[in-house]
Design an enzyme around this catalytic site. Structure first.
Site, PDB file in Angstrom:
ATOM      1  N   ASP A 154      52.027  99.439  -2.526  1.00 43.56           N
ATOM      2  CA  ASP A 154      50.973  99.320  -2.464  1.00 43.56           C
ATOM      3  C   ASP A 154      49.769 100.805  -2.332  1.00 43.56           C
ATOM      4  O   ASP A 154      50.609 102.250  -1.929  1.00 43.56           O
ATOM      5  CB  ASP A 154      51.062  98.852  -1.172  1.00 43.56           C
ATOM      6  N   ASP A 155      49.628 100.730  -3.486  1.00 38.40           N
ATOM      7  CA  ASP A 155      48.434 102.546  -3.727  1.00 38.40           C
ATOM      8  C   ASP A 155      49.501 103.671  -3.688  1.00 38.40           C
ATOM      9  O   ASP A 155      49.243 105.390  -3.382  1.00 38.40           O
ATOM     10  CB  ASP A 155      47.884 102.853  -1.971  1.00 38.40           C
ATOM     11  N   ASP A 214      49.371  98.820  -7.147  1.00 36.40           N
ATOM     12  CA  ASP A 214      48.362  97.892  -7.903  1.00 36.40           C
ATOM     13  C   ASP A 214      48.076  98.811  -8.573  1.00 36.40           C
ATOM     14  O   ASP A 214      46.914  97.935  -8.759  1.00 36.40           O
ATOM     15  CB  ASP A 214      48.018  97.040  -6.344  1.00 36.40           C
ATOM     16  N   HIS A 215      47.326  99.670  -8.015  1.00 37.69           N
ATOM     17  CA  HIS A 215      46.980 100.943  -8.633  1.00 37.69           C
ATOM     18  C   HIS A 215      47.002 102.379  -7.915  1.00 37.69           C
ATOM     19  O   HIS A 215      47.806 102.140  -7.109  1.00 37.69           O
ATOM     20  CB  HIS A 215      45.042 100.627  -7.871  1.00 37.69           C
ATOM     21  N   HIS A 237      47.279  89.430  -2.583  1.00 39.56           N
ATOM     22  CA  HIS A 237      47.018  89.974  -0.893  1.00 39.56           C
ATOM     23  C   HIS A 237      46.128  89.325  -0.225  1.00 39.56           C
ATOM     24  O   HIS A 237      46.068  88.589  -0.661  1.00 39.56           O
ATOM     25  CB  HIS A 237      45.158  91.055  -1.486  1.00 39.56           C
ATOM     26  N   CYS A 243      43.113  97.083  -4.397  1.00 33.06           N
ATOM     27  CA  CYS A 243      44.371  96.288  -3.403  1.00 33.06           C
ATOM     28  C   CYS A 243      43.845  94.579  -4.489  1.00 33.06           C
ATOM     29  O   CYS A 243      45.032  93.735  -5.350  1.00 33.06           O
ATOM     30  CB  CYS A 243      44.732  95.439  -2.474  1.00 33.06           C
TER      31      CYS A 243
END
Length: 523
Positions: free
Chosen positions: A11-12, A300-301, A104, A50
């Protein structure tokens, strides 16, 4: 010879990793994975938030096809009954398992992480996930707060643990169950950190003395940044420690010393994540499956760390859209280890470790939407067909071509640095490679819901295209009722030339002719 798949989704996580050339971070375990993998140094998410990103890469469809730009709809009901990566593996005889944050959670995965379509057994969520946003951070006054910057003593945490530690333990348990079964498996493990709050075991702070932490190279809002492009980082403003700073809306800035604390804790959270990944891969060795398991590592990014005066994701800049992406394929990216030889010994981030470099590196522009077809190809399954122009009615197809064709030639590419042309006659891609991302906005200036507008409030869509040479973005009128973008009605544009402006600070959109670029985005 059937391969298992271990998919690790973080995540992130922007690519602040040793294997991506970051000099400050301590990420020995991910770097060790990279040293046996092909690493894509230009991989991009299709939307920097997300749920839309995950639904996009898990279905192999872009956000305009999943019609998910927020958190509030389930694609099978709202767009089309699209197959997912794990569903496809499940239908091909794999046991599919989900641990932690893969889909998510919530309505966007039907409150079930898309079980039973995608998974053979009910997905696992760590029991301590529910405390994530509680007041568990000890302030200087000894009281507990819900802070952004949150190093903790794990023994004082509810349950005496943290969600990612629990996810690692469960994933290791499942690997041990699978080693005795004769069935191939697809195991997805989703880690929470470095997602906010930056809550991690406090000993990881020791790796990053404050004096070694700098500000972003471009900490102020660029003068030619269109207001529509700016994300006002509302989620950070709501944390107790940031709230206490009374920062002005929308542009801030945060005080320099606090910016350093955020950057320090982001790095510390990445090293905590690295240790979890190290334990997981070490367990893959322990159960003797490193030679028969494809490992994919991605996020995810990304996440802005003060660049352009921005924090968090929610934008089209590289810092928000670029992700780490690497594939370990036994016998392809690396020679198979001999019986009993360890591929992934656990590396302690606190001991000094020599920098490990990627086994192969590809500078090709690639997109997460290609993950579906790439994994199918690597596992020897039939690659799903390319989607027709409108594919709402097509259950199995993908909008991202497999990138497995870049694996073999990665080594030579790095050395020759030759321009993308024809490697051989059958594969003559003369068009330049581009990665596409997009981000919705409710208005053309920053407001309270600019970061995460709900579908009904979206009025503008920023479509962005990244090539080796530039990032080009147009912010155009968008109608959420019929999901249509009007490229005739452009609110603002951005154009950054990577050669002279690698940090994307000098927007030359208004003094350049770019009609040909618009055609590529519309196309």
């Amino acid at each position: 010879d059937d391969m298992n798949v271990l998919l690790i989704v973080v995540d992130d996580l922007r690519p602040v990793l040793g294997c991506y050339g970051d000099k400050l971070v301590k990420s020995p375990n991910i770097d060790q994975l990279a040293s046996q993998s092909i690493v894509f140094s230009n991989a991009y998410a299709q939307q920097a938030v997300c749920a839309p990103s995950r639904v996009s890469f898990l279905t192999g469809r872009r956000p305009d096809t999943t019609r998910l730009y927020d958190f509030y709809s389930y694609w099978r009901v709202h767009a089309g009954n699209y197959s997912t990566v794990p569903q496809y593996f499940k239908e091909n005889g794999y046991v599919t398992m989900s641990v932690g944050k893969v889909f998510h959670p919530g309505v966007s995965s039907n409150y079930s992480d898309d079980y039973p379509y995608s998974w053979s057994i009910p997905p696992f969520h760590p029991s301590t996930e529910k405390y994530e946003n509680d007041k568990t951070c000890r302030g200087k006054d000894g009281r507990l707060y819900a802070n952004l910057v949150c190093p903790v003593d794990v023994t004082e945490m509810p349950g005496g643990t943290l969600p990612d530690i629990q996810s690692t333990e469960e994933a290791i348990r499942l690997l041990n169950v699978m080693k005795t079964k004769k069935q191939k498996f697809f195991l997805a493990v989703g880690y929470h950190k470095p997602h906010i709050p930056l809550r991690y075991p406090q000993e990881f702070l020791k790796l990053y003395p404050l004096e070694s932490i700098t500000l972003a190279p471009d900490p102020s809002v660029p003068e030619k940044l269109p207001p529509v492009a700016y994300n006002p980082w509302m989620d950070i403003r709501q944390r107790d420690d940031v709230k206490a700073l009374n920062v002005s809306f929308p542009y801030g800035p945060l005080p320099d010393d606090f910016q350093r604390l955020i950057r320090q804790s982001y790095y510390a959270a990445v090293s905590y994540l690295d240790a979890q990944v190290g334990l997981l891969l070490n367990a893959l060795d322990d159960v003797g499956l490193s030679n028969s398991t494809i490992v994919v590592f991605t996020a995810d990014h990304g996440w802005s760390l003060g660049e352009h005066g921005e924090w968090a994701k929610y934008s089209n800049f590289d810092v928000a859209t670029q992700v780490p992406l690497m594939f370990y394929v036994p016998g392809m990216t690396t020679f198979s280890a001999s019986q009993g030889e360890r591929v992934f010994p656990y590396l302690d981030p606190f001991s000094h470790i020599l920098g490990l470099v990627p086994q192969g590196q590809s500078k090709k522009m690639v997109e997460l939407v290609s993950l579906f077809s790439t994994l199918a190809e690597l596992a020897g399954l039939q690659v799903p067909p390319v989607c027709p122009d409108t594919s709402f009615h097509v259950a199995l197809c993908t909008e991202g071509a497999s990138i497995a064709r870049y694996f073999k030639s990665s080594e030579q590419k790095v050395q020759n640095k030759k321009k993308d042309g024809c490697d051989d006659v059958n594969r003559c891609y003369n068009e330049e490679h581009a990665a596409f991302s997009q981000y919705p906005r409710p208005a053309d200036t920053p407001q309270w819901n600019s970061d995460k507008p709900k579908l009904k409030d979206i009025r503008i869509m920023g479509y962005s295209m990244r090539t080796v040479d530039y990032r080009y973005t147009v912010w155009v009128r968008f109608n959420p009722e019929n999901f249509s973008a009007d490229f005739e009605d452009v609110y603002a544009g951005e154009l950054y030339m990577m050669g002279t402006d690698p940090n994307q600070d000098n927007n030359i959109y208004n003094n350049t002719l770019h009609g040909h670029l618009l055609k590529k985005i519309v196309g």
